[in-house]
Design an enzyme around this catalytic site. Sequence first.
Site, PDB file in Angstrom:
ATOM      1  N   PHE A 120      14.163   4.120  -9.910  1.00  0.00           N
ATOM      2  CA  PHE A 120      12.965   4.315  -9.151  1.00  0.00           C
ATOM      3  C   PHE A 120      12.214   5.898  -9.455  1.00  0.00           C
ATOM      4  CE2 PHE A 120      10.105   1.997  -6.007  1.00  0.00           C
ATOM      5  CZ  PHE A 120      10.234   0.837  -6.409  1.00  0.00           C
ATOM      6  N   GLN A 234      -0.887   9.164  -0.579  1.00  0.00           N
ATOM      7  CA  GLN A 234      -0.414   8.734  -1.874  1.00  0.00           C
ATOM      8  C   GLN A 234      -0.982   7.747  -2.547  1.00  0.00           C
ATOM      9  OE1 GLN A 234       3.706   6.606  -2.090  1.00  0.00           O
ATOM     10  NE2 GLN A 234       4.149   9.008  -3.006  1.00  0.00           N
ATOM     11  N   HIS A 236      -0.758   5.512  -5.705  1.00  0.00           N
ATOM     12  CA  HIS A 236       0.230   5.040  -6.621  1.00  0.00           C
ATOM     13  C   HIS A 236      -0.177   4.870  -8.028  1.00  0.00           C
ATOM     14  CE1 HIS A 236       3.065   1.982  -8.359  1.00  0.00           C
ATOM     15  NE2 HIS A 236       3.810   2.092  -7.068  1.00  0.00           N
ATOM     16  N   LEU A 246      -0.982  -4.181  -6.382  1.00  0.00           N
ATOM     17  CA  LEU A 246       0.021  -3.169  -6.994  1.00  0.00           C
ATOM     18  C   LEU A 246       0.972  -3.727  -7.904  1.00  0.00           C
ATOM     19  CD1 LEU A 246       1.487  -0.553  -6.438  1.00  0.00           C
ATOM     20  CD2 LEU A 246       3.320  -1.667  -5.029  1.00  0.00           C
ATOM     21  N   GLU A 249       6.563   0.049  -8.919  1.00  0.00           N
ATOM     22  CA  GLU A 249       7.188   1.268  -9.767  1.00  0.00           C
ATOM     23  C   GLU A 249       8.442   0.846 -10.048  1.00  0.00           C
ATOM     24  OE1 GLU A 249       6.770   4.755  -7.820  1.00  0.00           O
ATOM     25  OE2 GLU A 249       8.781   5.493  -8.441  1.00  0.00           O
ATOM     26  N   ARG A 280       5.322   9.923  -7.953  1.00  0.00           N
ATOM     27  CA  ARG A 280       4.203   9.491  -8.091  1.00  0.00           C
ATOM     28  C   ARG A 280       2.826  10.391  -8.087  1.00  0.00           C
ATOM     29  NH1 ARG A 280       5.484   4.527  -3.688  1.00  0.00           N
ATOM     30  NH2 ARG A 280       6.636   3.529  -5.114  1.00  0.00           N
ATOM     31  N   HIS A 349      -2.078   4.297  -1.522  1.00  0.00           N
ATOM     32  CA  HIS A 349      -0.697   3.433  -1.529  1.00  0.00           C
ATOM     33  C   HIS A 349      -0.231   3.698  -0.136  1.00  0.00           C
ATOM     34  CE1 HIS A 349       2.346   0.917  -2.683  1.00  0.00           C
ATOM     35  NE2 HIS A 349       3.274   1.966  -2.460  1.00  0.00           N
ATOM     36  N   ARG A 384       5.686  11.164  -0.590  1.00  0.00           N
ATOM     37  CA  ARG A 384       6.791  10.167  -0.474  1.00  0.00           C
ATOM     38  C   ARG A 384       7.359   9.686  -1.851  1.00  0.00           C
ATOM     39  NH1 ARG A 384       7.297   4.255  -0.180  1.00  0.00           N
ATOM     40  NH2 ARG A 384       5.255   3.906  -0.796  1.00  0.00           N
TER      41      ARG A 384
HETATM   42  C1  LIG Z   1       1.801  -3.040  -2.118  1.00  0.00           C
HETATM   43  C2  LIG Z   1       2.668  -2.151  -1.540  1.00  0.00           C
HETATM   44  C3  LIG Z   1       4.162  -2.044  -1.977  1.00  0.00           C
HETATM   45  C4  LIG Z   1       5.032  -1.260  -1.494  1.00  0.00           C
HETATM   46  N1  LIG Z   1       6.392  -1.195  -1.977  1.00  0.00           N
HETATM   47  C5  LIG Z   1       7.180  -0.335  -1.401  1.00  0.00           C
HETATM   48  C6  LIG Z   1       8.485  -0.435  -1.918  1.00  0.00           C
HETATM   49  O1  LIG Z   1       8.763  -1.114  -2.855  1.00  0.00           O
HETATM   50  N2  LIG Z   1       9.297   0.239  -1.384  1.00  0.00           N
HETATM   51  C7  LIG Z   1       9.151   1.020  -0.221  1.00  0.00           C
HETATM   52  O2  LIG Z   1      10.010   1.737   0.261  1.00  0.00           O
HETATM   53  N3  LIG Z   1       7.918   0.804   0.345  1.00  0.00           N
HETATM   54  C8  LIG Z   1       6.950   0.303  -0.286  1.00  0.00           C
HETATM   55  N4  LIG Z   1       5.539   0.319   0.450  1.00  0.00           N
HETATM   56  C9  LIG Z   1       5.618   0.981   1.587  1.00  0.00           C
HETATM   57  C10 LIG Z   1       5.755   0.229   2.752  1.00  0.00           C
HETATM   58  O3  LIG Z   1       5.804  -1.272   2.352  1.00  0.00           O
HETATM   59  C11 LIG Z   1       5.126   0.404   3.912  1.00  0.00           C
HETATM   60  O4  LIG Z   1       5.232   1.929   4.038  1.00  0.00           O
HETATM   61  C12 LIG Z   1       5.982  -0.188   5.099  1.00  0.00           C
HETATM   62  O5  LIG Z   1       5.898  -1.626   4.875  1.00  0.00           O
HETATM   63  C13 LIG Z   1       5.148  -0.012   6.615  1.00  0.00           C
HETATM   64  O6  LIG Z   1       5.688  -0.646   7.394  1.00  0.00           O
HETATM   65  P1  LIG Z   1       5.429  -0.587   8.751  1.00  0.00           P
HETATM   66  O7  LIG Z   1       6.352  -1.511   9.765  1.00  0.00           O
HETATM   67  O8  LIG Z   1       5.357   0.785   9.395  1.00  0.00           O
HETATM   68  O9  LIG Z   1       4.059  -0.997   9.185  1.00  0.00           O
HETATM   69  P2  LIG Z   1       3.207  -2.540   8.708  1.00  0.00           P
HETATM   70  O10 LIG Z   1       4.086  -3.411   8.142  1.00  0.00           O
HETATM   71  O11 LIG Z   1       1.811  -2.089   8.146  1.00  0.00           O
HETATM   72  O12 LIG Z   1       2.774  -3.283   9.910  1.00  0.00           O
HETATM   73  C14 LIG Z   1       1.834  -2.684  10.948  1.00  0.00           C
HETATM   74  C15 LIG Z   1       2.004  -3.797  12.053  1.00  0.00           C
HETATM   75  O13 LIG Z   1       1.172  -3.133  12.946  1.00  0.00           O
HETATM   76  C16 LIG Z   1       0.343  -4.243  13.546  1.00  0.00           C
HETATM   77  N5  LIG Z   1      -0.836  -3.699  14.170  1.00  0.00           N
HETATM   78  C17 LIG Z   1      -1.559  -2.637  13.544  1.00  0.00           C
HETATM   79  N6  LIG Z   1      -2.747  -2.450  14.453  1.00  0.00           N
HETATM   80  C18 LIG Z   1      -2.447  -3.201  15.462  1.00  0.00           C
HETATM   81  C19 LIG Z   1      -3.178  -3.332  16.693  1.00  0.00           C
HETATM   82  N7  LIG Z   1      -4.315  -2.583  16.887  1.00  0.00           N
HETATM   83  N8  LIG Z   1      -2.683  -3.969  17.581  1.00  0.00           N
HETATM   84  C20 LIG Z   1      -1.724  -4.896  17.451  1.00  0.00           C
HETATM   85  N9  LIG Z   1      -0.875  -4.769  16.208  1.00  0.00           N
HETATM   86  C21 LIG Z   1      -1.425  -3.857  15.339  1.00  0.00           C
HETATM   87  C22 LIG Z   1      -0.012  -4.940  12.336  1.00  0.00           C
HETATM   88  O14 LIG Z   1      -0.460  -6.291  12.938  1.00  0.00           O
HETATM   89  C23 LIG Z   1       1.325  -5.197  11.752  1.00  0.00           C
HETATM   90  O15 LIG Z   1       2.202  -6.133  12.396  1.00  0.00           O
HETATM   91  C24 LIG Z   1       4.468  -0.520  -0.220  1.00  0.00           C
HETATM   92  C25 LIG Z   1       3.378  -0.568   0.163  1.00  0.00           C
HETATM   93  C26 LIG Z   1       2.569  -1.391  -0.337  1.00  0.00           C
HETATM   94  C27 LIG Z   1       0.924  -1.119   0.117  1.00  0.00           C
END
Ligand SMILES: Cc1cc2nc3c(=O)[nH]c(=O)nc-3n(C[C@H](O)[C@H](O)[C@H](O)COP(=O)(O)OP(=O)(O)OC[C@H]3O[C@@H](n4cnc5c(N)ncnc54)[C@H](O)[C@@H]3O)c2cc1C
Lengths: 570, 151, 116, 282
Positions: A120, A234, A236, A246, A249, A280, A349, A384
């Site tokens: 990566f 960030q 991507h 996406l 990577e 990135r 991203h 990141r």
């Molecule tokens: C396309 C893509 C690919 C990625 N690939 C990678 C990777 O390969 N490796 C890596 O390490 N990272 C990757 N990332 C980054 C990583 O996926 C995210 O940073 C991470 O999943 C965030 O997780 P989280 O649990 O913080 O939040 P999220 O999964 O975004 O969850 C947010 C939660 O909060 C809830 N929520 C939001 N607002 C409210 C509200 N007002 N009331 C109630 N609930 C609410 C939503 O419903 C959801 O359940 C990627 C990101 C993207 C966009």
Amino acid sequence: MADTISHDLIIIGSGLAGLRAAISAASTHDSLNIAVVAKVQVMRSHSVSAEGGTAAVIFEEEGDNKESHIYDTIKGSDFLADQDVAELLVRSMPFEIYQLEHWGMPWSRRENGRIDQRKFGGYSFPRATYAQDKVGFYEMQTLYDTCLKYDNIHFYNEWFCTSILSDAKDFRGVTAIEMKSGDFVKFKAPAGIICTGGAGRIYSFSTYAYSSTPDGLDMAYRAGLALKDMEFVQFHPTGILPSGILITEGARGEGGYLINNQGERFMKKYAPTKLELASRDVVSRAMMREIQEGRGFKHESGVDCLKIDLSHLGEDNIKKRLAGIREIGIKFSGIDVIEEPIEIRPVCHYMMGGIHTNINGATEMTGLWAAGEAACNSLHGANRLGANSTSECLVWGRITGRLAAEYAVDHPSVSSISQHQVIEEEKRIYDGLFRSRGQVNPYEIRKELTDTMDAKAHIFRNEKDLAEGLKKVRHLKQQAWKHVDDHAKEYNTNFINVMEIDSMLRTAEIVLAGAFNRRESRGAHARTDYPNRDDINFLKHTIGYLTTQEPKMSWHPVTFTRYAPMERKY
Amino acid sequence: MKISNEWVNNRENREGIKGWLNPSRYGWERISYWFQRLTGVFLLVYFIGHVYETSSLLRGENAWNAMLEITQTPGGHIFLILVIGTSTFHSTNGIRLIFTHGGKGLGNPGRPDYPYDAISLNYRQRSGIWVALILAAIAMLYGSAVLFSGK
Amino acid sequence: MMFKESQIMKIHYTTGLAALFVVAVHIIVRLMTPSFSLSLLYENVINNYHNIPYSILLESILILIAIHGFNGLRIILLELRQNKPWEDGITIFTIAATISIIAYGTRTILVANWLG
Amino acid sequence: MNQIIKKIRMLEKKNNQKDMTKINNTKAETSRQMVVLNVYRANTHRNDLPRVEKFQIPVQRWMTVLDALLFAKSYLDSSIAIRYSCRMASCGSCGMKINGVPKLACYTKISELQGNTITCEPLSNFPHIRDLVTDFSQFFEHHKEMAPFIHNNNADIKDENKLSEFKQTPQDVDNYLQFSYCIKCGLCYSACPTVATDTKFPGPQALSQAYRYYADTRDDLSNRRLNAVDGKHGIWRCHFAGSCSKVCPKGVDPALGIQLLRGHIMGYSRNENKIAKLRDPT
Ligand SMILES: Cc1cc2nc3c(=O)[nH]c(=O)nc-3n(C[C@H](O)[C@H](O)[C@H](O)COP(=O)(O)OP(=O)(O)OC[C@H]3O[C@@H](n4cnc5c(N)ncnc54)[C@H](O)[C@@H]3O)c2cc1C
Ligand code: HEM
Ligand code: SF4
Ligand code: F3S
Ligand code: FES
């Protein structure tokens, strides 16, 4: 008056961080009554879209070592990461990989039955643990399914949280709307964890799910908590056109080339040793340069772009390790990556910034923690590294889950919550938004806002653009856009959208303000008018608080342990 | 928790019998399902009728012949031909189902490539269904040859 | 519960297969008689019943198809509606119907056998 | 480098020659300027009579049905209720009946559909809430009934200093991997004829998840998993109608999982001792 639901611990958001926290809390104390509240059905959180990998050091016998992962993370962050935090991540990660494996995660394997890892960007060793190219999806599934083992985890599917209730500086609960019925309720709990994820939808061209709006960040911000380092967004390198979906990577990790319209692997000019696998920010800047200097392609939608070529990886390899990418290419771009290069462009991203927390994920409010992308514990600094974010979600999900559970056990019952706050909140959302009489279509405002962010706070920034952006956003805030056409109570997504747009405006403002104040280039924040890093004046975190006027900005020191800042080269 | 669960449950929105009766949207396996069921019920009805029919033996030759009368009409012949056809289809397809219901002949799980065509709906299943249909047709032709010429 | 559903279904499949077998024998025997319409003559039919192995064949067809057919019907009815009275009703109905049709058919076979 | 240039030039030429309708090599694409979007509207809580509303949508080549619906929601009628999130077919939110067949809105390009009208209705077999939104509680409940997690006394790591994984070869993984593609979108549940009438039948999604965990060598619940689905309204109510596998957008092939699981119940397939071993931590 709003009904009250009581729990011992309430977790807002059900991405990787939220679910990991729930399991961690549930296994700390099986008597704890835990709520997981999310505005989507819990297993549909944005985390399912993560594709490429999760970083961890698990092959020390083959030459990897934790010290190197720590250093890579700090170097990737352009030395803005808190170094003790990076160290905590790296030391905790191997456990998370194996724990997920024991819970059923279908990690991709080597022939001898061991977990495999891939290359990566920005790492000195292949250490992205992967499961084909659906890592986030499988992790979400594994965690969700494991949650079902615990009877004391209660899921609230599609409950939209609107505000944090507090007593002085103590957490008391949240207010929320059950989307199905439209009822406004308050959740009462001594402890809470915010895991609401990133805010990337404030940009138009973005890899994020539509649900990734900053309402969670904004909730904290309105409750008087600080947002930290919000200017670091960030980009991507590889999002497909025009949807922004996406290309992981991992595609470059497996050996994909970035090419310009001369057919040149241009990265050799910008990062001679690491080429496509530089961090990135470096790759995205290089791509924008290529495009600005006229070596881009034109996508049929009229946007400039470059291409990523995977065809030399071979059909077998692609089908085995990048099947999802191939599917996305065929479906959303009409291109089979086995046969030809696919058009891509740098795309919003990840938000390095978030709710200001300490190394344990504790916010400035007693009883409230934050984890995952919503939190800024300063792991990622100014940039990141790929695969470090899912790692962060797992590690701090576990830590905050445990700490919050212990806190909740020590503070069993909550004294009554302030009715005043609940009434204020009802006024804000129902009188201020739902029944308001704006004329401008809120969706137009959203479009203008996100287009402004794309134009003014993109990869390359300068004072003039940022000032204009700020002006524009403040102007949009003033416009008469606040109104909800849909008057039904039940499943009113129009109302939800309007609340999201409200939070987007405030969050966009602080991103712009932070970027405006940071007169240097560091990590993902590249100012054309201040092209160099300035460690003397800006080796510190940006902090912003909400006021009735403009956000109140200040600074916060970076924690150093062993690594002195030096110039970054890939 | 119990905030608003009652009202949603009052409209299940199940497709109901309509879902059984309209097999056209989902391909051959769905048609086979529908046909197996239809022929099964049809055969059961015939079977009950047939047992009743033979019982007339006990009421003497006249009763038996009266019963035979009914089947000796063109309508009765067509009904018998249908029985032949449906039982052939039902049995042939039934044998296929006995195998597939135990996972035999479906192939092994693996990593499907986009576009994902389900391997369980493979050519073997489709040809099985066709064989059942064709055998049924042949049986019906043969049956009609016997019935309509036998007089 | 008396049977696991898998056991019932095993019975369903075996009775189906066995029925196919005996029906085939039944038809072949029929085809061996010179002409179809001749085979349906009252005397011929009654005569058949005097042949003990053939009666046993008929009896087994009766039992197998009754079990298979009514269990098939049970399956369909079970899927139609789900509540305890209905489901208990189906069980009772299936057993009763199977037993009665077997009894009724057996009576024919026995009496025909005895008929002159 | 020259080779790559040549390759690109060649491909560009090829692309230009390609008829626009053939770009997607799986299904023929049709291009048009405008389509009519028929959207089912009703608020069940209000006992609204269902009605169909028509929207004129300008289309571009890459547009999906979800894009069209969101266009309608943003600029024509913001009260359309719809569930969506990832827009890349990985979250499972946007299942609905498109022209009568259950599909993901974000995964159905307008160019794949024939005709100038597109009809969107809520998934059947799920209780209706409003417009295109249905209630998934019972569906999730069925999933939960399958005990969809690894059952093994070693599932929680007790000694954090001795980390190691269960050994699984890529072949071991392939035995269940396909079934863990499931995004819980409910399309299969909506298509299955048994689910259409049997309210207690767990449905193809849940049953295939039971197989997913059964086939995982890390799980030791084996026979208990088989017994759990062997009831009156259990696995035997699947008649291999195959509609589930037909509509599944992710290639899960739930019908296959169900039949394989049944093979184990019937004893067609041996259930040899399959528990994976923990690697010795070094
Ligand atoms: C396309 C893509 C690919 C990625 N690939 C990678 C990777 O390969 N490796 C890596 O390490 N990272 C990757 N990332 C980054 C990583 O996926 C995210 O940073 C991470 O999943 C965030 O997780 P989280 O649990 O913080 O939040 P999220 O999964 O975004 O969850 C947010 C939660 O909060 C809830 N929520 C939001 N607002 C409210 C509200 N007002 N009331 C109630 N609930 C609410 C939503 O419903 C959801 O359940 C990627 C990101 C993207 C966009
Ligand atoms: C000739 C008399 C027969 C009658 C009256 C009969 C009746 C039925 C009925 C009513 C059903 C239920 C339909 C359903 O579940 O959808 C059924 C199903 C079935 N029958 Fe028969 N059948 C007969 C012969 C056979 C034969 C000869 C075979 C096989 C060799 C067979 C195999 C099956 C199978 C496999 C099913 C499917 C069960 C399922 O879908 O779960 N049947 N039959
Ligand atoms: S099995 Fe397929 S159709 Fe069914 S819920 Fe899972 S992904 Fe959707
Ligand atoms: S559609 Fe239903 S009947 Fe079986 S094969 Fe699929 S579960
Ligand atoms: S929006 Fe996520 S599957 Fe369609």
